[in-house]
Write a protein that holds these residues in place. Sequence first.
Motif, PDB file in Angstrom:
ATOM      1  N   PRO A   1       0.801  -1.222   0.000  1.00 53.56           N
ATOM      2  CA  PRO A   1       0.000   0.000   0.000  1.00 53.56           C
ATOM      3  C   PRO A   1       0.837   1.277   0.000  1.00 53.56           C
ATOM      4  N   HIS A   2       2.097   1.189   0.436  1.00 51.62           N
ATOM      5  CA  HIS A   2       2.901   2.408   0.553  1.00 51.62           C
ATOM      6  C   HIS A   2       3.709   2.673  -0.707  1.00 51.62           C
ATOM      7  N   LEU A   3       3.665   1.749  -1.661  1.00 44.24           N
ATOM      8  CA  LEU A   3       4.424   1.942  -2.890  1.00 44.24           C
ATOM      9  C   LEU A   3       3.472   2.298  -4.031  1.00 44.24           C
ATOM     10  N   THR A   4       3.976   3.060  -4.996  1.00 47.22           N
ATOM     11  CA  THR A   4       3.157   3.393  -6.162  1.00 47.22           C
ATOM     12  C   THR A   4       2.984   2.135  -7.010  1.00 47.22           C
ATOM     13  N   VAL A   5       2.065   2.230  -7.967  1.00 42.87           N
ATOM     14  CA  VAL A   5       1.842   1.123  -8.890  1.00 42.87           C
ATOM     15  C   VAL A   5       3.163   0.751  -9.574  1.00 42.87           C
ATOM     16  N   PHE A   6       3.897   1.775  -9.993  1.00 42.89           N
ATOM     17  CA  PHE A   6       5.174   1.504 -10.659  1.00 42.89           C
ATOM     18  C   PHE A   6       6.101   0.710  -9.740  1.00 42.89           C
ATOM     19  N   ASP A   7       6.253   1.176  -8.512  1.00 43.75           N
ATOM     20  CA  ASP A   7       7.183   0.499  -7.597  1.00 43.75           C
ATOM     21  C   ASP A   7       6.702  -0.898  -7.232  1.00 43.75           C
ATOM     22  N   ASN A   8       5.371  -1.068  -7.156  1.00 45.13           N
ATOM     23  CA  ASN A   8       4.833  -2.401  -6.898  1.00 45.13           C
ATOM     24  C   ASN A   8       5.259  -3.369  -7.998  1.00 45.13           C
ATOM     25  N   ILE A   9       5.088  -2.933  -9.243  1.00 48.82           N
ATOM     26  CA  ILE A   9       5.417  -3.837 -10.353  1.00 48.82           C
ATOM     27  C   ILE A   9       6.927  -4.017 -10.477  1.00 48.82           C
ATOM     28  N   ALA A  10       7.669  -2.956 -10.134  1.00 44.91           N
ATOM     29  CA  ALA A  10       9.123  -3.002 -10.318  1.00 44.91           C
ATOM     30  C   ALA A  10       9.825  -3.824  -9.231  1.00 44.91           C
TER      31      ALA A  10
ATOM     32  N   LEU B   1       0.460   4.536 -13.211  1.00 49.25           N
ATOM     33  CA  LEU B   1       1.731   4.122 -12.604  1.00 49.25           C
ATOM     34  C   LEU B   1       2.143   4.929 -11.380  1.00 49.25           C
ATOM     35  N   HIS B   2       1.732   6.209 -11.337  1.00 49.67           N
ATOM     36  CA  HIS B   2       2.183   7.044 -10.219  1.00 49.67           C
ATOM     37  C   HIS B   2       1.232   6.971  -9.026  1.00 49.67           C
ATOM     38  N   ARG B   3       0.125   6.247  -9.158  1.00 52.69           N
ATOM     39  CA  ARG B   3      -0.836   6.193  -8.046  1.00 52.69           C
ATOM     40  C   ARG B   3      -0.451   5.133  -7.029  1.00 52.69           C
TER      41      ARG B   3
ATOM     42  N   MET C   1       7.087  -3.861   6.198  1.00 54.08           N
ATOM     43  CA  MET C   1       6.424  -3.725   7.491  1.00 54.08           C
ATOM     44  C   MET C   1       6.562  -2.305   8.054  1.00 54.08           C
ATOM     45  N   MET C   2       7.764  -1.750   8.027  1.00 54.20           N
ATOM     46  CA  MET C   2       7.964  -0.423   8.624  1.00 54.20           C
ATOM     47  C   MET C   2       7.130   0.644   7.917  1.00 54.20           C
ATOM     48  N   PRO C   3       7.200   0.739   6.560  1.00 58.21           N
ATOM     49  CA  PRO C   3       6.365   1.772   5.923  1.00 58.21           C
ATOM     50  C   PRO C   3       4.875   1.546   6.164  1.00 58.21           C
ATOM     51  N   MET C   4       4.458   0.275   6.193  1.00 60.79           N
ATOM     52  CA  MET C   4       3.030   0.022   6.376  1.00 60.79           C
ATOM     53  C   MET C   4       2.573   0.300   7.792  1.00 60.79           C
TER      54      MET C   4
END
Lengths: 310, 371, 280
Positions: B88-97, B145-147, C191-194
């Motif tokens: 949840p804390h990463l953008t769509v881009f970072d999730n996929i990357a 990607l930036h969301r 875990m930390m960021p979440m």
Amino acid sequence: MSVMALVHRRARPVARRRQHQAAEATVGWLAVSPALILLICLLFGPAAAVILFSFTDWQLGATTFHFVGIENFAALWADPPFWKALVNTCIYVAIVVPGTVGLGLATALLIEASPGLRGFYRAVHFLPVMSTMSAMAVVWGTMLHPSIGLVNRTLATFGLTGINWLRDEHTALLAVALIGIWQGFGFAMVLFVSGLKAVPQQLYDAAAVDGADGLFDRLRIVTLPMLGPVTMFVIVLTASRAFEVFDSVRVLTQGGPNYASEVLLNRLYSESFDYLRTGYGAALTVVYLAIVIALTLAQARFIERRVHYS
Amino acid sequence: MAEIELRGIEKRYGEVSVLKGVSLKIQDGEFLTLVGPSGCGKSTLLRIIAGLEDQDAGEVSVGGRLVDGARPKDRDVAMVFQSYALYPHLTVFDNIALPLRTRRLSFAQRLPLIGRLLPGRTGIERSIRMEVEQAATMLDVAHLLHRKPGQLSGGQRQRVALGRAMVRHPTVFLMDEPLSNLDAKLRVQMRAEITALHRRLGVTFVYVTHDQSEAMTMADRVAVVIGGELLQVGPPEKLYRDPQDLRVAEMIGSPKINVVARGRWADDRPILSAILAPQTRHLAFRPEAAVLTTPTAGLPGGTVTDLENLGSDIFVHVALRDGSETVVIRTAPDEPRFSLGCAVGLKVDAARLMQFDEAGRRCGDIERVAA
Amino acid sequence: MSAHRRRSRVAGRIARHALLVVSAAFALLPFVWMVSLSLKPPDEIFQPDFHLWPKTFHGVENYRVALTAAPMLRFLLNGVFVCAVIFALQLVICVPCAYALAKLRFRGRDTLFSAVLVGLLVPPQALAIPHFVLLYVFGLLDTYAALILPWIISAFGIFLLRQFFRSIPDEIIHAARLDGLGEFEIIWRIMMPMSAPALAAFGIFSVVAHWNDLFWPLIAVRSEDISTPALGILLFRDDEAGQFLGPLMAGATIIVAPLLLAFLFAQRRFIDGLATTAMK
């Protein structure tokens, strides 16, 4: 396929599985080991040491010590200042808890009654919670000063003569308790506000339909019953914090005059670190520890049961 | 090559046996669904393939290589989860990357702050960016990607989860109920998209679902898991037509197959008795394997208790005359109408009547007897 | 009817403000008094008639004395340093432990968690004597280490974070393992960021507690150079310059101000943080 090969085939996955689980266990232990070591060195070890010390006549810096059995506890039992401290702490709790809870509940109800200046009032009432007690105790000391203090000056304008609140045996503990209420009621207020926000609006609507739309009816039928669990929690929290009173006593009265405002933690501090009577201080600590743990467990059980029934 | 072979997989949680010796071979490039009621062990089986759980006995091999004890990331499998499990804390881009970064950047390059300064990272990052964008375009999420995942709809999250699985070109795709959090309309659409993705990628898909219609419509082969056992594996139409176990027969098909206990049926008739095997305890037939007639002597019959009109078909519920059981018969709208409460006769196509023994196993092959 | 209702509602609002102004005055009075005195010359403090605002402004002088006679700024920096190091070490030690207790399976995990729960029962003051002895043995009394070391393990922190980590779905961790992250990377990157809200709450709890703590610094530290604010104001009071009320109040203001300002800038965070940590 030979029998050997079959055996081999069956045995292998089990070995692998063990390896895999072992890897998770290794990471687990690696992750907890610093905490575990420190828990032992800084928490459980010291707790055991306190109990050990309490049965010795050791004094800090001494190279030898003897086991003296329950001598320290016997001395404690026969020590009037200890009893004075215990009774005073209970009186302090008995004053601070109703004062803090009552004032906290009243301000919470008033703040939530309508939206005007809500944030402002909440912040103002919370300021004492955030303030450094030792500094504010110094300030309170000047406010309670017999001649130049704000309290006696105010009394003087009404033609009354104030007394030396912190030096008078009858008022010293009361004055310290007042400071305790001053510091704690904002926190109680915040907890009550969060409890109030959890009361569903439909209950008020239902009460209004049923004819209970006056202020006191609403309070009596909806608000106060719904705040029951929060109130319990605030009482428990305030009591356990009040039990640990130290800063204001240390700064303002040091337990005096004549032990009139002596409390357990100040006693503990004086014996252990002013007079360096380690064994005796440890015995006092053991008693303090036992009381705190007993209270905490009792509270935990009590709260658990309340929640269970509600 | 990425066929998957499971041999005698067993798994217990304390006293509860979740998998009781499952053996299964999944072909390279195949789309296989594992279907079963919730709690049957199908998800556990998938997690064992992924390496997220350890089996208590048995072996798993992927692409001919035993992977027991190998860590999840070393198995060359990707997984899509029911909750999507996006960070949840990463953008769509970072999730996929993320899976690409963990594979291509060295440990030092992945360190916070310092990692950015290390040589070689920029080039790798550039190629990662290209691949992520390519995957995102393919799944139609390039504009997102930036969301952050919290700002996406259910369907979009689903696509991002697919993208994260796809981007590192795994040889096996594992999917754990990936559509169960979507609304009905979107689910049908995503079914088509996932099968299309399977055709395009041509790699092995293992797909877990409790929804038999999902299993039937998407898969090359369906494996039915009930109570920790693999009951039958086969192409959807084979499972439907020729279930080897009563539980499989009941699992597959909607409305459910009609099952009538022997003896509740008018089986004293000589013809029927002739085709029934001695050990037969249950008779079963699909709703379309029988026709309704006017009450006829010598035919089983009953009373119409309910009518479900779907437009294309009408399902007629009939309470059997000589028992408390109810069967459902599919009729076409233009067939003679039967109203509620009217008495009817049932004519079952003997070739499509299935027999099951005490333990629910298929028995007494009717087709052969009838022929 | 409606006019009557409107009138009673207006009356209710006025009463609400009237009562809240009284309780607000009770809460604020010590601060107002402190600041007022800190701006006054000595003779004015002792005059029989009291004015909120000084007739002769002596503020600059008082604050100058407070800042020069005692190392007030040093106290504040010590406070910042000690609180920051305590919190950082608490994180380094508690977060991996909380993660393992919440998400990893290994023998002895439940026993360890029970130990943490037992640890929650022990009030820190009860450990003062052995901590003191321990620091004495290692020659660490009257150092920063003495202020920091006893606090770096927090049973409460482990408990709080473990509860929060448990609320994070396992699927996220499974996904991260499949994506190739190692366990410690999962802690750091996932875990930390979440758990930022839980970490912030614990941070506020920890910093407020140690900034304001008097009991332990009083035991562990003697010299001005490493005193924390709560202890510093007492050292200043016992100083020669602290005998004068103006500078003393100025000193108290300097000590109290940073945390109060931080609170005013991030009220919601502070209130929520302290309320949630209390609720656990």
